[in-house]
Design a protein around this motif. Structure first.
Motif, PDB file in Angstrom:
ATOM      1  N   ILE A 102       1.625 -14.986  -9.206  1.00  0.00           N
ATOM      2  CA  ILE A 102       0.843 -16.190  -9.520  1.00  0.00           C
ATOM      3  C   ILE A 102       1.575 -17.443  -9.042  1.00  0.00           C
ATOM      4  O   ILE A 102       0.976 -18.340  -8.441  1.00  0.00           O
ATOM      5  CB  ILE A 102       0.550 -16.264 -11.026  1.00  0.00           C
ATOM      6  N   VAL A 103       2.872 -17.506  -9.299  1.00  0.00           N
ATOM      7  CA  VAL A 103       3.648 -18.700  -8.921  1.00  0.00           C
ATOM      8  C   VAL A 103       3.703 -18.848  -7.402  1.00  0.00           C
ATOM      9  O   VAL A 103       3.574 -19.956  -6.870  1.00  0.00           O
ATOM     10  CB  VAL A 103       5.065 -18.622  -9.518  1.00  0.00           C
ATOM     11  N   LYS A 104       3.857 -17.738  -6.668  1.00  0.00           N
ATOM     12  CA  LYS A 104       3.988 -17.813  -5.214  1.00  0.00           C
ATOM     13  C   LYS A 104       2.654 -18.047  -4.514  1.00  0.00           C
ATOM     14  O   LYS A 104       2.597 -18.738  -3.495  1.00  0.00           O
ATOM     15  CB  LYS A 104       4.642 -16.538  -4.687  1.00  0.00           C
ATOM     16  N   LEU A 105       1.564 -17.474  -5.035  1.00  0.00           N
ATOM     17  CA  LEU A 105       0.273 -17.569  -4.353  1.00  0.00           C
ATOM     18  C   LEU A 105      -0.580 -18.729  -4.853  1.00  0.00           C
ATOM     19  O   LEU A 105      -1.308 -19.350  -4.087  1.00  0.00           O
ATOM     20  CB  LEU A 105      -0.502 -16.254  -4.516  1.00  0.00           C
ATOM     21  N   VAL A 106      -0.517 -19.023  -6.147  1.00  0.00           N
ATOM     22  CA  VAL A 106      -1.348 -20.092  -6.724  1.00  0.00           C
ATOM     23  C   VAL A 106      -0.522 -21.367  -6.920  1.00  0.00           C
ATOM     24  O   VAL A 106      -1.011 -22.479  -6.729  1.00  0.00           O
ATOM     25  CB  VAL A 106      -1.981 -19.640  -8.060  1.00  0.00           C
ATOM     26  N   ARG A 107       0.725 -21.175  -7.326  1.00  0.00           N
ATOM     27  CA  ARG A 107       1.690 -22.271  -7.521  1.00  0.00           C
ATOM     28  C   ARG A 107       1.274 -23.219  -8.654  1.00  0.00           C
ATOM     29  O   ARG A 107       1.478 -22.912  -9.824  1.00  0.00           O
ATOM     30  CB  ARG A 107       1.860 -23.049  -6.203  1.00  0.00           C
ATOM     31  N   VAL A 108       0.627 -24.343  -8.313  1.00  0.00           N
ATOM     32  CA  VAL A 108       0.272 -25.355  -9.313  1.00  0.00           C
ATOM     33  C   VAL A 108      -0.956 -24.877 -10.074  1.00  0.00           C
ATOM     34  O   VAL A 108      -1.914 -24.367  -9.460  1.00  0.00           O
ATOM     35  CB  VAL A 108      -0.009 -26.707  -8.620  1.00  0.00           C
ATOM     36  N   PRO A 109      -0.960 -25.053 -11.425  1.00  0.00           N
ATOM     37  CA  PRO A 109       0.049 -25.660 -12.307  1.00  0.00           C
ATOM     38  C   PRO A 109       0.943 -24.652 -13.009  1.00  0.00           C
ATOM     39  O   PRO A 109       1.656 -25.010 -13.957  1.00  0.00           O
ATOM     40  CB  PRO A 109      -0.829 -26.389 -13.329  1.00  0.00           C
ATOM     41  N   TYR A 110       0.916 -23.403 -12.549  1.00  0.00           N
ATOM     42  CA  TYR A 110       1.637 -22.351 -13.257  1.00  0.00           C
ATOM     43  C   TYR A 110       3.150 -22.486 -13.107  1.00  0.00           C
ATOM     44  O   TYR A 110       3.904 -22.036 -13.979  1.00  0.00           O
ATOM     45  CB  TYR A 110       1.172 -20.983 -12.747  1.00  0.00           C
ATOM     46  N   TYR A 111       3.583 -23.082 -12.006  1.00  0.00           N
ATOM     47  CA  TYR A 111       5.022 -23.224 -11.774  1.00  0.00           C
ATOM     48  C   TYR A 111       5.696 -23.933 -12.949  1.00  0.00           C
ATOM     49  O   TYR A 111       6.704 -23.468 -13.480  1.00  0.00           O
ATOM     50  CB  TYR A 111       5.251 -24.010 -10.485  1.00  0.00           C
ATOM     51  N   ASP A 112       5.118 -25.069 -13.370  1.00  0.00           N
ATOM     52  CA  ASP A 112       5.722 -25.856 -14.441  1.00  0.00           C
ATOM     53  C   ASP A 112       5.567 -25.196 -15.803  1.00  0.00           C
ATOM     54  O   ASP A 112       6.467 -25.288 -16.652  1.00  0.00           O
ATOM     55  CB  ASP A 112       5.105 -27.262 -14.478  1.00  0.00           C
ATOM     56  N   SER A 113       4.431 -24.529 -16.045  1.00  0.00           N
ATOM     57  CA  SER A 113       4.186 -23.964 -17.371  1.00  0.00           C
ATOM     58  C   SER A 113       5.040 -22.727 -17.633  1.00  0.00           C
ATOM     59  O   SER A 113       5.341 -22.414 -18.784  1.00  0.00           O
ATOM     60  CB  SER A 113       2.702 -23.616 -17.538  1.00  0.00           C
ATOM     61  N   ILE A 114       5.453 -22.029 -16.570  1.00  0.00           N
ATOM     62  CA  ILE A 114       6.257 -20.823 -16.741  1.00  0.00           C
ATOM     63  C   ILE A 114       7.752 -21.113 -16.652  1.00  0.00           C
ATOM     64  O   ILE A 114       8.572 -20.363 -17.193  1.00  0.00           O
ATOM     65  CB  ILE A 114       5.846 -19.765 -15.688  1.00  0.00           C
ATOM     66  N   GLU A 115       8.127 -22.215 -16.021  1.00  0.00           N
ATOM     67  CA  GLU A 115       9.544 -22.514 -15.776  1.00  0.00           C
ATOM     68  C   GLU A 115      10.428 -22.430 -17.018  1.00  0.00           C
ATOM     69  O   GLU A 115      11.524 -21.847 -16.952  1.00  0.00           O
ATOM     70  CB  GLU A 115       9.681 -23.899 -15.130  1.00  0.00           C
ATOM     71  N   PRO A 116      10.017 -22.975 -18.184  1.00  0.00           N
ATOM     72  CA  PRO A 116      10.919 -22.915 -19.340  1.00  0.00           C
ATOM     73  C   PRO A 116      11.235 -21.504 -19.813  1.00  0.00           C
ATOM     74  O   PRO A 116      12.197 -21.304 -20.556  1.00  0.00           O
ATOM     75  CB  PRO A 116      10.133 -23.682 -20.432  1.00  0.00           C
ATOM     76  N   HIS A 117      10.456 -20.528 -19.388  1.00  0.00           N
ATOM     77  CA  HIS A 117      10.618 -19.171 -19.910  1.00  0.00           C
ATOM     78  C   HIS A 117      11.254 -18.211 -18.908  1.00  0.00           C
ATOM     79  O   HIS A 117      11.447 -17.039 -19.238  1.00  0.00           O
ATOM     80  CB  HIS A 117       9.245 -18.616 -20.317  1.00  0.00           C
ATOM     81  N   VAL A 118      11.562 -18.682 -17.699  1.00  0.00           N
ATOM     82  CA  VAL A 118      12.025 -17.786 -16.642  1.00  0.00           C
ATOM     83  C   VAL A 118      13.294 -17.042 -17.047  1.00  0.00           C
ATOM     84  O   VAL A 118      13.356 -15.803 -16.985  1.00  0.00           O
ATOM     85  CB  VAL A 118      12.255 -18.568 -15.331  1.00  0.00           C
TER      86      VAL A 118
END
Length: 259
Positions: A102-118
């Motif tokens: 999802i982060v690589k193909l869709v990117r925004v806005p999932y990048y920011d919402s998932i970052e704190p949990h990586v």
């Protein structure tokens, strides 16, 4: 002729744009967030193994709802919550692959919402891999996780989080499995090749799609049909997707065309 061609392209572009809007507007009221959460959660529960088909379908759904306020956050929370509850590396790894997709193909806005949990998702998963008793299985899982981490570093995804992960697990090296020695090929006079004189050489039959794969593709097609119930002009595209699914072919590319 050029003007007519441009007009046709403009009309096609507007049709595709309208189709995308229809996709995104499946649930038109904010109260339908609970319905979406339930439906996505049911599809997410099917991801118990590394299924490219399920991961692709869920990635398409995430892309469809990326512009709906609140929905990307719902998707991110469901993935994080589900991954946190899993107690085995075999069940957590497909969920890491999903949010990676999802982060690589869709990117925004999932990048920011998932970052704190990586880091909170990756590090415990790696520790579970290290605790596996079977050495071969342990090394296999560690290699997969380290390869995933390498791709994040290569693409400069979450640089602070990947640095935090490295500070925790270091830069481990995993022994690669030994390559099996190839058996010598027997001479033709020792093992003659049998050829049907009528049919000649036979190509191996294509593997029939599994019932699980067809089930998930049918889920996606049903969701598409719900979106396109008022778009008769896209009937042919939907029929093509159904035929591809029946043959066991990937429908991900065709779905992205109309979304």
């Amino acid at each position: 002729t050029n003007g007519g061609r441009k007009g046709e392209l403009s009309e096609t572009f507007l049709q595709l744009r309208k189709a995308k809007e229809d996709f995104v507007s499946l649930f038109g009221m904010s109260s339908d967030e609970e319905i979406f959460r339930k439906n996505f959660s049911l599809r997410l529960n099917d991801l118990t193994w590394n299924s490219a088909e399920i991961i692709n379908n869920l990635t398409v759904i995430a892309g469809m709802y990326k512009q709906r306020e609140g929905f990307p956050q719902i998707i991110s929370k469901l993935i994080v919550s589900r991954c946190s509850k899993e107690m085995t590396v075999e069940r957590r790894l497909p969920l890491l692959y999903l949010f990676d997709s999802i982060v690589k193909l869709v990117r925004v806005p999932y990048y920011d919402s998932i970052e704190p949990h990586v880091a909170a998702l990756f590090t415990p998963t790696y520790k579970l891999a290290c605790d596996l008793q079977d050495p071969e299985k342990r090394n296999k899982m560690k290699r997969k996780l380290l390869h995933l981490l390498d791709t994040w570093e290569l693409k400069k995804l979450y640089p602070r989080k990947t640095m935090e992960i490295r500070n925790t697990i270091g830069h481990p090296t995993v022994p690669r499995p030994q390559k099996r020695k190839r058996q010598p090929v027997q001479a033709l006079n020792q093992r003659p090749m049998k050829i049907n004189p009528v049919q000649g050489f036979q190509r191996p039959a294509k593997r029939a799609p599994s019932s699980t794969s067809l089930f998930h593709m049918e889920q996606t097609i049903r969701l598409i049909a719900q979106h396109l119930h008022n778009r008769p002009d896209l009937k042919n595209q939907l029929q093509k997707i159904r035929q591809m699914a029946a043959r066991g072919e990937s429908i991900h590319h065709e779905v992205r065309k109309i979304s």
